[in-house]
Design a protein around this motif. Structure first.
Motif, short mmCIF file in Angstrom:
data_model
loop_
_atom_site.label_atom_id
_atom_site.label_comp_id
_atom_site.label_asym_id
_atom_site.label_seq_id
_atom_site.Cartn_x
_atom_site.Cartn_y
_atom_site.Cartn_z
N ASN A 65 0.81 -1.21 0.00
CA ASN A 65 0.00 0.00 0.00
C ASN A 65 0.84 1.27 0.00
O ASN A 65 0.32 2.36 0.18
N LEU A 66 2.15 1.11 -0.20
CA LEU A 66 3.01 2.29 -0.32
C LEU A 66 3.34 2.50 -1.80
O LEU A 66 3.38 1.54 -2.57
N PRO A 67 3.60 3.75 -2.20
CA PRO A 67 4.04 3.95 -3.58
C PRO A 67 5.41 3.31 -3.81
O PRO A 67 6.27 3.37 -2.92
N LEU A 69 7.77 4.33 -5.55
CA LEU A 69 8.81 5.36 -5.49
C LEU A 69 9.42 5.44 -4.09
O LEU A 69 10.63 5.58 -3.91
N LEU A 70 8.55 5.32 -3.08
CA LEU A 70 9.00 5.38 -1.70
C LEU A 70 9.85 4.17 -1.35
O LEU A 70 10.88 4.29 -0.67
N PHE A 73 13.25 4.75 -2.66
CA PHE A 73 14.02 5.62 -1.77
C PHE A 73 14.51 4.86 -0.55
O PHE A 73 15.65 5.04 -0.12
N PHE A 74 13.63 4.04 0.02
CA PHE A 74 14.01 3.30 1.23
C PHE A 74 15.21 2.40 0.95
O PHE A 74 16.13 2.32 1.75
N TYR A 76 17.44 2.64 -1.56
CA TYR A 76 18.64 3.36 -2.00
C TYR A 76 19.26 4.16 -0.87
O TYR A 76 20.48 4.19 -0.71
N PHE A 77 18.42 4.81 -0.07
CA PHE A 77 18.94 5.66 1.00
C PHE A 77 18.97 4.95 2.35
O PHE A 77 19.69 5.34 3.25
N GLY A 78 18.15 3.92 2.52
CA GLY A 78 18.01 3.28 3.82
C GLY A 78 18.91 2.08 4.03
O GLY A 78 19.48 1.90 5.10
N PHE A 99 8.74 -4.88 -3.48
CA PHE A 99 7.40 -4.37 -3.77
C PHE A 99 6.57 -5.39 -4.56
O PHE A 99 5.45 -5.72 -4.19
N LEU A 163 10.48 4.55 -13.04
CA LEU A 163 10.49 5.44 -11.87
C LEU A 163 11.88 5.57 -11.28
O LEU A 163 12.19 6.56 -10.62
N ILE A 166 14.71 8.43 -10.86
CA ILE A 166 14.88 9.40 -9.76
C ILE A 166 16.13 9.10 -8.94
O ILE A 166 16.70 9.99 -8.35
#
Lengths: 217, 277, 212
Positions: A65-67, A69-70, A73-74, A76-78, A99, A163, A166
């Motif tokens: 249920n999350l996009p 894109l998020l 980010f998680f 790549y950055f997390g 996902f 996507l 980004i």
């Protein structure tokens, strides 16, 4: 017209094909990974193991249920906080697998549920263990029912790799942006080529699935 | 009863997830000494732009990034690691560069990054290697002559997420609306398609854009000072010292001026002679 | 985490509102367009069937990002200036309508063809039979899949971040680079998305069970 000829010069096209290659590689790796993990998660969810299945179910529900894109980010950055530093290609593949496998888990679960429960009872009555019945009786039938949903999910996956521009994944979308960013007369030709390339890849996959479906029925 | 149990478990697990994720977010960096590692691997990994002409731009033909910053990074790498030292380049954008540095994907950022007090709270900077200033790029013949002309309702300024130039717009033209795109290629494309009246960022970047897009010109001169620095993680004092002395050597040997001339020598609107060191 | 909500509450709220707004607008129009193409696909008129088939296949096989960027970048160069929010919403509408068309078509085909024949035999025109007999039954069948499409729509609306559409994801990027605490910002953004999508998803599952 001249814009189109210039835009589709060999140098630009080669760069686009390099991007398409990355898109395809990332897609194949993600499809393979998410299919295996997704099927596993779907079965765990269906067989309802105490404590494990509800937790798995909840995690699946949150992620799906999350996009996307998020999730990208998680990863790549997390992830580097956990000591693993993925390149943008690996980050995309991991994000896609995380996902998409939750989406596939749902498809698998409802596919198994759609098989008549009498089948399981019959198989068990004939002396098969639960695992045997699952493997030989239930799953093959469920698979057949799942193919259209699975394939449209895989097509979404291919499209969604765009996507990842980004996080600077050098995929088809990104390379096209680099090309038209350097010359504005290339904008329209590049968009046309983007649409064509994505369409060909995705449509080819849907044709394969259709013939597969026909053969199974 | 079952529903209630489910609801409670959902709430608890969401909280747990949030805690785990935020704990990850605040975990301190593995403060490895960059210089030691760079000497072991004989490589320094730089975060550079790939969409910014003159500074760092992807060459479609070769697949290599080219520009002033790329050349300077190579020169500095050779000063630190010796003539066989390798410089590796990772493409970054204004919004990805800081997390990538903190995460250790890159050792240093050389990506048109202005030294600002807010950023200095998060990262350390080398001494400035390029003195830019914020300016405006508009279509030739546009009524916008300087930043004050944008200070009206209905004016739209284009910028890039994560660059400090968008924050400056709020200072100099508070009435203008700001659209933040994900990188410069996108912002330039948006300017061409008329999504905004002006594109704002540092003069060097804009000059590069006007070279490629002859119908667009710089107007109004510089309205801020933007000294670019090499950003590195905190507590890397040795690395910072090495970078500064390498920069000094590159400047003293005349290599810096040669690079400046190579990239900015023939660019309209840039007075490279004033920037020689 | 809490600091993000405190310092950037206004931006987050604005983004949340925009995400919701564009999702609802896009849902409304994609329902209309999608149903239209679904009906086209089930008409006896071959021309309409071909048109519908092409529309659906084209837009189901092209990334949403490409469609959205097309409206943000290409259309203003040749036709008229449209904002990022509008470009994003139009892109979402077109993309989603192709999926809704497929869903509604499956719904229409699941209604017993005898219903249509019976209605026609009673003197209703094709459109009347569609409007009063077939569609109402089809919609009951497609509500859960449509709900899932809406959830996808909300998630996909994050594409507005690419075209400066001021949605939740865009504000997330802005806040992340302003606050420099990337992860906690994106966790906040994720929670706000879940506020919309998670209840919807449980509701749809409940409906699915109830209707089955």
């Amino acid at each position: 017209m001249k814009d189109f000829i210039d835009a589709y010069s060999w140098i630009n096209m080669r760069y686009l094909f390099q991007g398409l290659g990355i898109t395809v590689i990332v897609s194949i790796a993600s499809i393979a990974g998410s299919y295996v993990i997704g099927a596993l998660l779907g079965i765990i969810r269906y067989v309802n193991i105490r404590f494990i299945s509800p937790i798995v179910g909840l995690v699946i529900d949150i992620i799906r249920n999350l996009p996307l894109l998020l999730i990208i980010f998680f990863t790549y950055f997390g992830l580097p906080n956990l000591g693993f530093r993925p390149s943008s290609i690996w980050a995309t593949i991991i994000a896609m697998i995380v996902f998409e496998s939750t989406m596939i888990a749902e498809i698998v679960r409802s596919g198994i549920q759609a098989v008549d429960p009498g089948q399981m009872e019959g198989a068990r009555a004939n002396g098969l263990t639960y695992a045997q019945a699952m493997q030989h009786i239930i799953l093959p039938q469920a698979m057949k029912k799942m193919i259209p949903a699975l394939v449209s999910q895989f097509i979404s996956l291919i499209k969604d790799t765009s996507l990842a521009t980004i996080i600077v994944l050098p995929d088809l979308m990104h390379n096209a942006q680099i090309v038209y960013g350097q010359n504005s007369t290339y904008i329209l030709p590049m968009f046309l080529m983007l649409a064509i390339m994505y369409f060909v890849v995705c449509y080819a996959l849907s044709l394969v699935s259709r013939s597969l479906e026909r053969r199974l029925n | 009863m079952k529903k209630l149990f489910r609801l409670i478990s959902i709430i608890i697990s969401s909280l747990a997830l949030v805690l785990v994720l935020s704990a990850c977010g605040s975990k301190p960096l593995s403060a490895q000494n960059v210089v030691t590692r760079a000497k072991q691997t004989n490589t320094i990994t730089w975060g550079v732009k790939a969409d910014t002409k003159l500074f760092g731009l992807m060459d479609v033909k070769t697949g290599q990034i080219k520009g002033f910053e790329v050349d300077l990074a190579k020169a500095i790498t050779k000063q630190i690691l010796g003539p066989k030292g390798k410089a590796e380049f990772v493409q970054v954008t204004s919004s990805t560069r800081m997390p990538l540095l903190e995460n250790g994907n890159i050792d240093a950022i050389m990506a048109t990054m202005t030294i600002t007090p807010e950023r200095e709270k998060q990262v350390d900077f080398s001494r400035s290697y390029f003195d830019a200033g914020q300016s405006l790029l508009v279509k030739q013949g546009s009524p916008i002559k300087n930043v004050k002309d944008l200070n009206k309702n209905g004016a739209t300024v284009l910028g890039v997420v994560g660059s400090n130039s968008v924050q400056n717009v709020a200072k100099f033209a508070p009435k203008a609306k700001v659209l933040q795109l994900s990188d410069y290629a996108q912002a330039m494309t948006a300017l061409k398609s008329g999504q905004g009246e002006a594109l704002t960022t540092d003069n060097g970047i804009l000059a590069g854009m006007s070279v490629e897009n002859p119908g667009y010109v710089l107007v109004g001169g510089n309205f801020t000072k933007e000294p670019y620095g090499i950003a590195i993680n905190k507590h890397q004092t040795e690395f910072r010292k090495d970078l500064n002395s390498a920069l000094t050597k590159v400047e003293q040997s005349g290599q810096y001026n040669r690079l400046l001339k190579k990239w900015f020598g023939n660019v309209k609107g840039m007075h490279y002679k004033e920037m020689l060191r | 985490m809490i600091a993000i909500f405190q310092n950037y509450g206004g931006l987050l709220l604005q983004g949340f509102g925009q995400t919701l707004l564009c999702s609802i607008i896009a849902l409304f129009f994609s329902l209309i367009i999608g149903s239209m193409f679904a009906i086209f696909e089930t008409t006896p008129v071959k021309f309409l069937r071909v048109i519908a088939r092409i529309y659906i296949e084209v837009f189901r096989n092209i990334p949403l990002l490409v469609i959205t960027m097309f409206f943000f970048v290409v259309i203003p160069m040749f036709v008229a200036k449209i904002s990022g929010f509008a470009a994003g919403t139009i892109g979402l509408t077109i993309y989603t309508s192709a999926f809704i068309a497929e869903t509604v078509r499956a719904g229409i085909q699941s209604v017993d063809p005898g219903q249509m024949e019976g209605a026609r035999a009673n003197g209703l025109s094709f459109w009347q039979a569609m409007r009063y007999i077939v569609l109402p039954q089809a919609f009951r069948y497609v509500i859960p899949p449509l709900g899932n499409q809406f959830i996808n729509l909300v998630k996909n609306s994050s594409v507005l971040a690419f075209v400066a559409g001021f949605d939740l994801m865009y504000q997330g990027n802005v806040i992340a680079s302003d606050s420099l605490s990337t992860m906690s910002t994106y966790v906040c953004i994720g929670l706000l998305y879940l506020v919309i999508t998670l209840p919807l998803s449980y509701w749809m599952r409940y409906l699915e069970k109830k209707l089955a």
